[in-house]
Design an enzyme around this catalytic site. Structure first.
Site, PDB file in Angstrom:
ATOM      1  N   HIS A 137      44.525  76.009 -11.252  1.00  0.00           N
ATOM      2  CA  HIS A 137      44.066  75.075 -12.579  1.00  0.00           C
ATOM      3  C   HIS A 137      43.025  74.385 -12.949  1.00  0.00           C
ATOM      4  O   HIS A 137      42.332  74.368 -14.031  1.00  0.00           O
ATOM      5  CB  HIS A 137      45.326  74.067 -12.297  1.00  0.00           C
ATOM      6  CG  HIS A 137      46.641  74.397 -12.723  1.00  0.00           C
ATOM      7  ND1 HIS A 137      46.975  75.029 -13.502  1.00  0.00           N
ATOM      8  CD2 HIS A 137      47.876  73.984 -12.298  1.00  0.00           C
ATOM      9  CE1 HIS A 137      48.844  75.505 -13.499  1.00  0.00           C
ATOM     10  NE2 HIS A 137      48.580  74.740 -12.222  1.00  0.00           N
ATOM     11  N   ASP A 174      51.913  82.588 -10.550  1.00  0.00           N
ATOM     12  CA  ASP A 174      52.590  81.553  -9.725  1.00  0.00           C
ATOM     13  C   ASP A 174      53.170  81.111 -11.061  1.00  0.00           C
ATOM     14  O   ASP A 174      52.367  81.863 -12.417  1.00  0.00           O
ATOM     15  CB  ASP A 174      51.079  80.486  -9.622  1.00  0.00           C
ATOM     16  CG  ASP A 174      51.483  79.123  -9.316  1.00  0.00           C
ATOM     17  OD1 ASP A 174      51.897  78.670  -8.442  1.00  0.00           O
ATOM     18  OD2 ASP A 174      51.954  78.300 -10.546  1.00  0.00           O
ATOM     19  N   HIS A 176      52.954  78.985 -13.469  1.00  0.00           N
ATOM     20  CA  HIS A 176      51.592  78.125 -14.369  1.00  0.00           C
ATOM     21  C   HIS A 176      50.748  78.681 -14.313  1.00  0.00           C
ATOM     22  O   HIS A 176      50.309  79.691 -13.495  1.00  0.00           O
ATOM     23  CB  HIS A 176      51.442  76.382 -13.505  1.00  0.00           C
ATOM     24  CG  HIS A 176      53.046  76.325 -13.468  1.00  0.00           C
ATOM     25  ND1 HIS A 176      53.456  75.617 -11.959  1.00  0.00           N
ATOM     26  CD2 HIS A 176      53.461  75.283 -14.475  1.00  0.00           C
ATOM     27  CE1 HIS A 176      53.936  75.186 -12.317  1.00  0.00           C
ATOM     28  NE2 HIS A 176      54.324  74.186 -13.343  1.00  0.00           N
ATOM     29  N   ASP A 257      56.822  79.624  -7.288  1.00  0.00           N
ATOM     30  CA  ASP A 257      57.286  78.310  -8.023  1.00  0.00           C
ATOM     31  C   ASP A 257      58.466  78.857  -8.966  1.00  0.00           C
ATOM     32  O   ASP A 257      58.717  78.306  -9.738  1.00  0.00           O
ATOM     33  CB  ASP A 257      56.568  77.200  -8.457  1.00  0.00           C
ATOM     34  CG  ASP A 257      55.008  77.658  -8.881  1.00  0.00           C
ATOM     35  OD1 ASP A 257      54.736  78.690  -9.008  1.00  0.00           O
ATOM     36  OD2 ASP A 257      54.469  76.684  -9.039  1.00  0.00           O
TER      37      ASP A 257
HETATM   38 ZN   LIG Z   1      52.659  76.101 -10.412  1.00  0.00          ZN
END
Ligand SMILES: [Zn+2]
Length: 320
Positions: A137, A174, A176, A257
């Site tokens: 991120h 991931d 996200h 995740d």
């Molecule tokens: Zn994540």
């Protein structure tokens, strides 16, 4: 670049695991999902005798100068200034730093860069880096989403500068979207960024229409989908993009995740899906990258889901 033909692994494929006790000293507030116990859970599961052949190594000290491969100096100094002497400092809404966070983040970068060295030298077949804080991120000049610096982006540029890699692919599964990695390589066609991620979900980026310089491949997954949709995204979007790009190195932003047990998202993968995806990327690394594959831990917040998924992932890396 010139590829070594038919490199042989005497004694078979060896998978290296980098970790370091400093990664447990990046302390987050009570109740924060990105916590040291994540690495303890991974350590415990990899203690099993089925992983006896793992080549375990302590992450080397990182070279701070390599942070500048992906981030401007002014931002690096801003992060350094946010590290507290005691307690926990808030970096953004959900990102924090403790006194050892700088050393943890730099050591994570050191491990990732060493993993790149290892696969280019042919010392090992592939590498898994169990480090925290995560990285995907972190944008060029913004720490966010539990991430201080973008470890995967730095490692990709490190491969280009130190090992003359022309093309590096980062595959991010991931749950996200890796907005940071996308931001850093947005106008850099020498790096292919491919991501599967739940959408809508934090951080909000990752639409199919976000294509950068033609080097960004986003495959968003609807909430409550699972194995079939994930594998289809790989087979129809990500693997063809990899074949077309023919990378000299594949880096996995390996967050776990999207596992069905994870509390932060609603994608229903099992550890078998991570085993399968790992195998697919190993095939592509064999086809295009002289087997060079480096996997970096990103998210994964249910300790059992994380441990089982890492076991499946590392088990597949070891099996070849
Ligand atoms: Zn994540």
């Amino acid at each position: 670049m010139v590829k070594a033909a038919g490199r042989a692994y005497i004694g078979g494929m060896v998978t290296r695991l980098y970790t370091h006790p400093i990664f447990l000293e990046h302390i987050t507030p009570p109740g924060h999902p990105e916590r040291p116990d994540r690495l303890r859970a991974i350590e415990r599961v990899l203690d099993d005798e089925v992983f006896a052949a793992l080549d375990r190594a302590e992450a080397p000290e990182g070279d701070e100068a390599t942070i500048l491969y992906a981030h401007p100096q002014e931002f690096v100094e801003r992060v350094r200034a946010m590290i507290p002497d005691i307690g926990i400092a808030r970096v953004d809404a959900d990102t924090t730093a403790s006194p050892k966070s700088w050393q943890a983040a730099v050591t994570a970068i050191g491990a990732a860069n060493a993993a790149v060295d290892d696969v280019f030298r042919g010392d090992v077949a592939n590498v898994f880096v169990a480090a925290r804080p995560p990285g995907h991120h972190a944008e060029k000049a913004t720490s966010m989403g539990f991430c201080l610096f973008n470890t995967a982006a730095i490692a990709a540029r490190y491969a280009q500068r130190q090992h003359q890699a022309e093309r590096v692919a980062i595959v991010d599964w991931d749950v996200h979207h890796g907005n940071g990695t996308q931001d850093i390589f947005w106008d850099d066609p020498s790096v292919l960024y491919c991501s599967t991620h739940q959408m809508p979900l934090y951080p909000g980026t990752g639409a199919v229409s976000e294509t950068g310089a033609g080097n960004i491949v986003n495959a968003p997954l609807a909430p409550q989908t699972g194995s079939e949709v994930f594998r289809d995204a790989f087979l129809s979007r990500i693997l063809p993009a990899l074949d077309n790009f023919a990378p000299d190195l594949i880096i996995i932003s390996a967050g776990f995740d999207a596992h069905h047990r994870d509390p932060l998202a609603e994608i229903n993968l099992t550890e078998d899906d991570f085993d399968w995806a790992t195998g697919q990327l190993m095939q592509r690394a064999g086809r295009h990258s002289d087997n060079r594959l480096v996997s970096l831990l990103e998210g994964g917040y249910d300790l059992q889901g994380l441990a089982f998924s890492v076991a499946a992932h590392v088990g597949r890396l070891m099996k070849g």
